[in-house]
Design an enzyme around this catalytic site. Sequence first.
Site, PDB file in Angstrom:
ATOM      1  CD  GLU A  42     -35.524 -13.981   6.051  1.00  0.00           C
ATOM      2  OE1 GLU A  42     -35.277 -15.131   5.641  1.00  0.00           O
ATOM      3  OE2 GLU A  42     -35.626 -13.696   7.255  1.00  0.00           O
ATOM      4  CG  ASP A  51     -31.331  -8.729   9.088  1.00  0.00           C
ATOM      5  OD1 ASP A  51     -31.721  -8.150  10.112  1.00  0.00           O
ATOM      6  OD2 ASP A  51     -31.119  -9.954   9.042  1.00  0.00           O
TER       7      ASP A  51
HETATM    8 ZN    ZN Z   1     -35.120 -15.303   8.429  1.00  0.00          ZN
HETATM    9 ZN    ZN Z   2     -33.374 -13.108  10.016  1.00  0.00          ZN
END
Ligand code: ZN
Ligand code: ZN
Length: 378
Positions: A131, A72
């Site tokens: 997130e 990510d």
């Molecule tokens: Zn996080």
């Molecule tokens: Zn994370």
Amino acid sequence: MSNTALSPFVDIRRKLHQIPEPGFAEVKTQRFLLDYLAALPPERLEIATWRTGVLAKVKGTAPRRILAWRADMDGLPIDEETDLPYRSQHPGYMHACGHDMHMAIALGVLTHFVHHPVRDDLLFVFQPAEEGPGGARPMRESEPFRRWRPEAIFALHIAPEYPVGTIATRPGVLFANTSELFIELVGQGGHAAFPHRANDMVVAACHLVTQLQTVVSRNVDPLEAAVITVGKIEAGTKQNIIAERARLEGTIRTLSADAMRRIKERIEALVAGIEAGFGCRATLDYGASYCQVDNDPTLTREFLDWARARGDVRVVECPPAMTGEDFGYFLEEIPGFLFWIGVGSPHGLHSSRLDPDERAIDVAIRLVTAYLGWKASA
Ligand SMILES: [Zn+2]
Ligand SMILES: [Zn+2]
């Protein structure tokens, strides 16, 4: 560790650490990744972008299938409070969840396979907006991901609570189902001295908060785990005015999709009861939600046994956590797993002082390279 002796991927992590960007605004981060990939020998690489994400396929020598590794990309809206020379250069944003580490590790593994190809294709998925607002689900449906749809997908997450050299995971649910919770109550404001001519939403909100506490204690199987937290209440304008509106903000977390569904049903019933009992209007909004990270039992068990047999990392079978992870949306359709990698930091994830031990980068690159190399040649 002196600057001259930095592993190239520690250096990359530090560069990424300085440019944290929020979900779907990872513009500099995407540029950085694409520039890095452009400098690699191109013969074995196919590259695609999706929004601010990047997909890079390392071609195998005789591919039967595609195996994927996901990292990510986004930072968090947190003001960094470390004194590190490479601290965030973006005021108000910080890589406080280790996604800079995740990207550096993925580039390390990718680079190895560009120079040392294996049989199967390996797809590296750099996913934006973990997130929020949630990049995994739309990326899973995107054209490049569908074109290169992998047979299995894997990921890691840094774990401040474990020392470097430790990994942890479990077969089955590792991270919770999570949902935001926003409830708005609207009654009738008025003078504090004339309660009978008003309809007080402070009183209604207090009753609702108390009733919400009964959902986990009275409606969820005690052997199942669930959390409802109301983290914020806003109501009223002044001490002598009866509040016309109240707003509750919270989160729901469960270890099964079924418990999440049942809890939402109960919340809806309680909110309807508040409307009837207090003669007010209520709106209910669940905001963003993440599905559970449900590790494929067979693949995870195989990985745990494989890692234990290698003996170069300590392997922990850990309990599930009530945190959420966007990666769950990939696992909803594709078997795989996520594991924790120890980065021994006294400050936890999402802390403004998080300072992961960078030695974990090389530990992770070695481990993931060996694992993917083994799977892609088996
Ligand atoms: Zn996080
Ligand atoms: Zn994370």
